[in-house]
Design a protein around this motif. Structure first.
Motif, PDB file in Angstrom:
ATOM      1  N   LEU A  27     -30.310  17.542 -25.287  1.00 43.53           N
ATOM      2  CA  LEU A  27     -29.781  18.534 -24.341  1.00 43.53           C
ATOM      3  C   LEU A  27     -30.819  19.551 -23.895  1.00 43.53           C
ATOM      4  O   LEU A  27     -30.887  19.925 -22.719  1.00 43.53           O
ATOM      5  CB  LEU A  27     -28.601  19.272 -24.986  1.00 43.53           C
ATOM      6  CG  LEU A  27     -27.212  18.651 -24.858  1.00 43.53           C
ATOM      7  CD1 LEU A  27     -26.246  19.381 -25.760  1.00 43.53           C
ATOM      8  CD2 LEU A  27     -26.748  18.695 -23.414  1.00 43.53           C
ATOM      9  N   LEU A  28     -31.613  20.065 -24.818  1.00 37.59           N
ATOM     10  CA  LEU A  28     -32.572  21.126 -24.512  1.00 37.59           C
ATOM     11  C   LEU A  28     -33.929  20.579 -24.099  1.00 37.59           C
ATOM     12  O   LEU A  28     -34.870  21.351 -23.919  1.00 37.59           O
ATOM     13  CB  LEU A  28     -32.719  22.045 -25.720  1.00 37.59           C
ATOM     14  CG  LEU A  28     -31.418  22.689 -26.231  1.00 37.59           C
ATOM     15  CD1 LEU A  28     -31.703  23.592 -27.422  1.00 37.59           C
ATOM     16  CD2 LEU A  28     -30.727  23.465 -25.117  1.00 37.59           C
ATOM     17  N   ASP A  29     -34.039  19.269 -23.949  1.00 37.50           N
ATOM     18  CA  ASP A  29     -35.272  18.616 -23.522  1.00 37.50           C
ATOM     19  C   ASP A  29     -36.454  19.011 -24.409  1.00 37.50           C
ATOM     20  O   ASP A  29     -37.538  19.363 -23.924  1.00 37.50           O
ATOM     21  CB  ASP A  29     -35.573  18.947 -22.060  1.00 37.50           C
ATOM     22  CG  ASP A  29     -36.560  17.951 -21.444  1.00 37.50           C
ATOM     23  OD1 ASP A  29     -36.664  16.825 -21.966  1.00 37.50           O
ATOM     24  OD2 ASP A  29     -37.226  18.306 -20.451  1.00 37.50           O
ATOM     25  N   GLU A  30     -36.259  18.929 -25.722  1.00 36.63           N
ATOM     26  CA  GLU A  30     -37.314  19.256 -26.670  1.00 36.63           C
ATOM     27  C   GLU A  30     -38.407  18.186 -26.631  1.00 36.63           C
ATOM     28  O   GLU A  30     -38.130  16.989 -26.539  1.00 36.63           O
ATOM     29  CB  GLU A  30     -36.746  19.345 -28.086  1.00 36.63           C
ATOM     30  CG  GLU A  30     -35.846  20.546 -28.321  1.00 36.63           C
ATOM     31  CD  GLU A  30     -36.613  21.852 -28.272  1.00 36.63           C
ATOM     32  OE1 GLU A  30     -37.774  21.876 -28.754  1.00 36.63           O
ATOM     33  OE2 GLU A  30     -36.071  22.841 -27.751  1.00 36.63           O
ATOM     34  N   THR A  31     -39.655  18.620 -26.715  1.00 37.44           N
ATOM     35  CA  THR A  31     -40.783  17.722 -26.879  1.00 37.44           C
ATOM     36  C   THR A  31     -41.070  17.608 -28.373  1.00 37.44           C
ATOM     37  O   THR A  31     -41.365  18.608 -29.029  1.00 37.44           O
ATOM     38  CB  THR A  31     -42.019  18.241 -26.138  1.00 37.44           C
ATOM     39  OG1 THR A  31     -41.745  18.301 -24.731  1.00 37.44           O
ATOM     40  CG2 THR A  31     -43.209  17.322 -26.370  1.00 37.44           C
ATOM     41  N   TYR A  32     -40.973  16.401 -28.923  1.00 37.74           N
ATOM     42  CA  TYR A  32     -41.127  16.237 -30.369  1.00 37.74           C
ATOM     43  C   TYR A  32     -41.623  14.840 -30.685  1.00 37.74           C
ATOM     44  O   TYR A  32     -41.524  13.917 -29.864  1.00 37.74           O
ATOM     45  CB  TYR A  32     -39.792  16.498 -31.076  1.00 37.74           C
ATOM     46  CG  TYR A  32     -38.729  15.449 -30.818  1.00 37.74           C
ATOM     47  CD1 TYR A  32     -38.470  14.435 -31.744  1.00 37.74           C
ATOM     48  CD2 TYR A  32     -37.972  15.457 -29.640  1.00 37.74           C
ATOM     49  CE1 TYR A  32     -37.497  13.470 -31.500  1.00 37.74           C
ATOM     50  CE2 TYR A  32     -37.000  14.500 -29.394  1.00 37.74           C
ATOM     51  CZ  TYR A  32     -36.773  13.510 -30.324  1.00 37.74           C
ATOM     52  OH  TYR A  32     -35.811  12.549 -30.081  1.00 37.74           O
ATOM     53  N   ALA A  33     -42.155  14.683 -31.895  1.00 36.23           N
ATOM     54  CA  ALA A  33     -42.565  13.380 -32.393  1.00 36.23           C
ATOM     55  C   ALA A  33     -41.481  12.858 -33.315  1.00 36.23           C
ATOM     56  O   ALA A  33     -41.111  13.510 -34.293  1.00 36.23           O
ATOM     57  CB  ALA A  33     -43.892  13.483 -33.130  1.00 36.23           C
ATOM     58  N   ALA A  34     -40.960  11.666 -32.998  1.00 33.89           N
ATOM     59  CA  ALA A  34     -39.928  11.064 -33.838  1.00 33.89           C
ATOM     60  C   ALA A  34     -40.506  10.586 -35.159  1.00 33.89           C
ATOM     61  O   ALA A  34     -39.819  10.579 -36.184  1.00 33.89           O
ATOM     62  CB  ALA A  34     -39.255   9.915 -33.106  1.00 33.89           C
ATOM     63  N   SER A  35     -41.795  10.169 -35.167  1.00 34.32           N
ATOM     64  CA  SER A  35     -42.477   9.779 -36.394  1.00 34.32           C
ATOM     65  C   SER A  35     -43.968   9.718 -36.111  1.00 34.32           C
ATOM     66  O   SER A  35     -44.403   9.765 -34.958  1.00 34.32           O
ATOM     67  CB  SER A  35     -41.976   8.420 -36.905  1.00 34.32           C
ATOM     68  OG  SER A  35     -42.423   7.374 -36.071  1.00 34.32           O
TER      69      SER A  35
END
Length: 704
Positions: A672-680
């Motif tokens: 929803l918040l369009d977070e930029t992240y690494a899944a792994s």
């Protein structure tokens, strides 16, 4: 082609309607117990928990299985297996269909209790023909033979039912997503005979540049029920065309932040991963007496995966300004084939032995797989050269500069890997007042062949458990269980010091389960300690016997300790909440002092977060035909296999479901918040796997 046309004709020849959740008696029994994680007021709740090799109600079982059922899969808008991992405590994403489970990398997947994953290589299981997902926690060697100690996934496929039901759906969404499906089930004009057929197709652009995903599933089933039991026959065709989608990660800096856009792709637009598989399966259940139930299954799978892709080989500074801004690449042309047979039989007898209420579980299974890999490749340098893959900029990638047809590729090199597995098991359960005790053992034979190297061995695994029902709605339980994993056949050569005994796992687990407030509040709290030993690694002495090959030694040890808490609560008749929290500490406790264990970083284990938390809640407005669902996922800091930091993240998702008569509209919004992240994390030259940016789709369905 005839197989595909036959399935299509069978699916379209039935009315376009969809099967609701299957009755429990239609579900195959292939795990020991169920802890219901997917429940809501008459929507998520599974009140009859009778599935399992030894059917057991949750509070009477010393093992833990978490279930994601059809209703939760629907409300999540889940399309493939990766959409479900956050709902299982102690499980987080690793890569493709692989996960970290209780601290250990885990990739073993069963379908309907039978070994053998039709999704060969690097494809991810789709959920169209899946009724539910069951995750058996901890070592499962006593029931299923070789496997990782963190747990075991079992996908239960949809089966024909006698009650007629059907569904037609269409979907549109961001990323140019479009598709549709039809499925139907019901009785045929022959006593005891029922059928199911379904077709699923979806096409979308995935978030990475150049990447796309087309999926087709053709699924049929035929069931015959008679006085003593039933027999089910199934045939399924899987196809996936993944454009530029043999994906690695995006490079990161020392703090774990992406060096470039999360949409960056190392693949060319012409790269591809195409997958197809045919699966034939037969399941049978017989009840010759009131005290004896027999079941069995056989499945045959043929799968083919062809792919051409560019693998990142090394980051470098192309303009001398001191900053990494490009990567060299290797082009790989690969053909992977696999064919396997899987057979399993199971029996449960219940009665009194010496005046004690008893149950006896017995059975066995056999598995054979033949796999081959044809591979050729060409590695490029930091400067473009004729016949080689050119380097690629991280910030201003230029695709299509050189056609892959001009690469100076060598001939294909073929490698073979064959596996044979056979095992038998026996378990005894006794109930004395509030105490329920179990003890079981399994014997396995296995043989692996890789090229000219063949190795065979055997293993004996045990499990014991004890449950104390302090009240009908509260029980304490504990278990001790073992597992084993054969070493890779390529490592068994005597030149490297082989053969080597299997890697072994041992777990102690204890906890409390409740069904309070008349079952409206269900909880499971558990603590566990897993030790994994005999891990193969390089011998620090090098070439011990002077034969020109460096030796290996089975010496490593890893310890995983953790706590898990699962809660499912009916807060009101229209409001349900499910939550799953896990704490895990996985450490390298023994090595040879010089060689790093696979997936190890110092004394840590790669992609093993200490804390994870997931929740899902749904509130429905019956008078409006409207339901609102909202969920979140938190994953703590991790390290990649190269020791790079993988930053913690929190993301939220939501679904809006509107029902009017036989029609339903489902709006799903991810991230929803369009977070930029690494899944792994992976390794430094390929970077971290980026999580998907915000996306949405709308699915319109009609039921009959």
């Amino acid at each position: 082609m005839m197989f595909r046309r036959g399935l299509m004709a069978a699916a379209l020849g039935m009315q376009c309607v969809a099967a609701p959740a299957l009755a429990e008696e239609d579900a195959p029994r292939d795990v020991e117990e169920v802890v219901v994680t997917a429940r809501a007021q008459k929507l998520y709740r599974t009140e009859e928990v009778s599935v399992g090799k030894l059917p057991t109600e949750p509070l009477a079982a010393s093992q833990t299985v978490q279930v994601i059922n059809a209703e939760l899969i629907h409300d999540l808008g889940a399309r493939n297996a990766q959409d479900l991992y956050r709902n299982i405590s102690g499980v987080s994403f690793f890569s493709y269909a692989g996960v970290t489970a209780r601290g250990f990398r885990q990739e073993e997947i069963f379908f309907d209790g039978l070994r053998g994953d039709p999704y060969a290589g690097f494809s991810v299981p789709q959920l169209f023909n899946i009724e539910r997902l069951e995750f058996l926690k901890g070592p499962a060697g006593m029931l299923y033979g070789p496997g990782a100690p963190g747990g075991l996934f079992n996908y239960v496929t949809k089966k024909p039912t006698e009650v007629f039901a059907a569904k037609a759906s269409t979907v549109v969404g961001t990323g140019s997503r479009y598709g549709g499906s039809v499925e139907a089930t019901g009785a045929l004009p022959v006593e005891g005979l029922s059928a199911r057929a379904g077709v699923f197709y979806e096409d979308r652009d995935t978030p990475r540049r150049n990447a796309g995903d087309k999926a087709l599933i053709l699924d049929t089933g035929l069931k015959y029920a008679f006085d003593l039991g039933e027999v089910t026959l199934q045939a399924t065709r899987y196809e996936q065309d993944l454009d530029a989608n043999r994906l690695r990660g995006v490079p990161v800096d020392a703090s774990g932040r992406f060096l470039t856009s999360r949409r960056w792709n190392h693949n060319e637009p012409t790269d591809f991963l195409n997958f197809e598989a045919n699966v034939l399966q037969a399941l049978a259940t017989l009840r010759p007496t009131d005290s004896l139930t027999l079941s069995g299954g056989v499945r045959h799978t043929e799968a083919l995966e062809t792919q051409q892709y560019h693998e990142p080989q090394g980051l470098f500074d192309s303009d001398g300004d001191g900053l990494v801004d490009a990567t060299t690449r290797q082009f790989r042309d690969q053909i992977r084939k696999q064919q396997n047979w899987s057979v399993g039989v199971n029996g449960v007898w219940s009665g009194a032995l010496a005046g004690v209420d008893s149950r006896v579980l017995f059975g066995g299974d056999w598995f054979k797989q033949e796999a081959s890999l044809d591979n050729r490749s060409k590695t490029g340098l930091r400067t473009a050269q004729a016949g080689s893959p050119p380097p690629l900029s991280l910030f201003d990638p230029a695709y299509g500069l050189v056609s892959t047809s001009t690469y100076a590729l060598g001939p294909f090199v073929r490698t073979y890997t064959d596996q044979k597995r056979a095992g038998g098991y026996l378990l005894y359960e006794a109930t004395v007042g509030p105490l329920i005790g179990t003890v079981g053992a399994r014997y396995d034979d296995f043989e692996d062949r890789s090229g000219a190297t063949t190795f065979s061995d055997s293993a004996l695994t045990w499990r014991t458990g004890l449950v104390y029902r302090i009240r009908p709605d509260v029980s304490f339980y504990g278990q001790w269980a073992q597992s084993f994993e054969p070493q890779a056949a390529t490592s068994q050569t005597p030149l490297a010091g082989g053969p080597f005994a299997p890697t072994e796992g041992e777990m102690f687990e204890g906890g409390v389960k409740t069904e309070l407030m008349g079952g409206r509040l269900q909880t499971t709290a558990v603590a566990y300690h897993i030790t994994r030993t005999n891990i193969l690694q390089a011998d620090p002495r090098g070439d011990v016997d002077g034969d020109g090959v460096n030796d290996q030694i089975a010496f490593g040890e890893i310890v995983s300790k953790g706590v898990e808490l699962d809660v499912a609560a009916d807060l009101t008749p229209n409001w349900v909440l499910t939550a799953a929290y896990a704490y895990n500490d996985t450490r390298i406790t023994k090595d040879n002092g010089r060689t790093v264990l696979t997936n190890a970083v110092g004394d840590r284990f790669a992609n093993a977060p200490k804390h994870t938390l997931g929740f899902w809640t749904r509130y429905q407005f019956p008078e409006l035909g409207l339901a609102v669902a909202f969920g979140g996922d938190y994953v703590d800091t991790r390290v990649s296999m190269s020791g790079q930091k993988v930053r913690p993240y929190t993301i939220f998702d939501a679904s809006l479901i509107y029902t009017r008569g036989p029609w339903e509209a489902l709006l799903r919004i991810n991230n929803l918040l369009d977070e930029t992240y690494a899944a792994s994390g992976f390794i430094d030259r390929t970077g971290h796997f980026p999580g998907e940016p915000r996306s949405a789709f709308l699915q319109l369905s009609r039921q009959w």
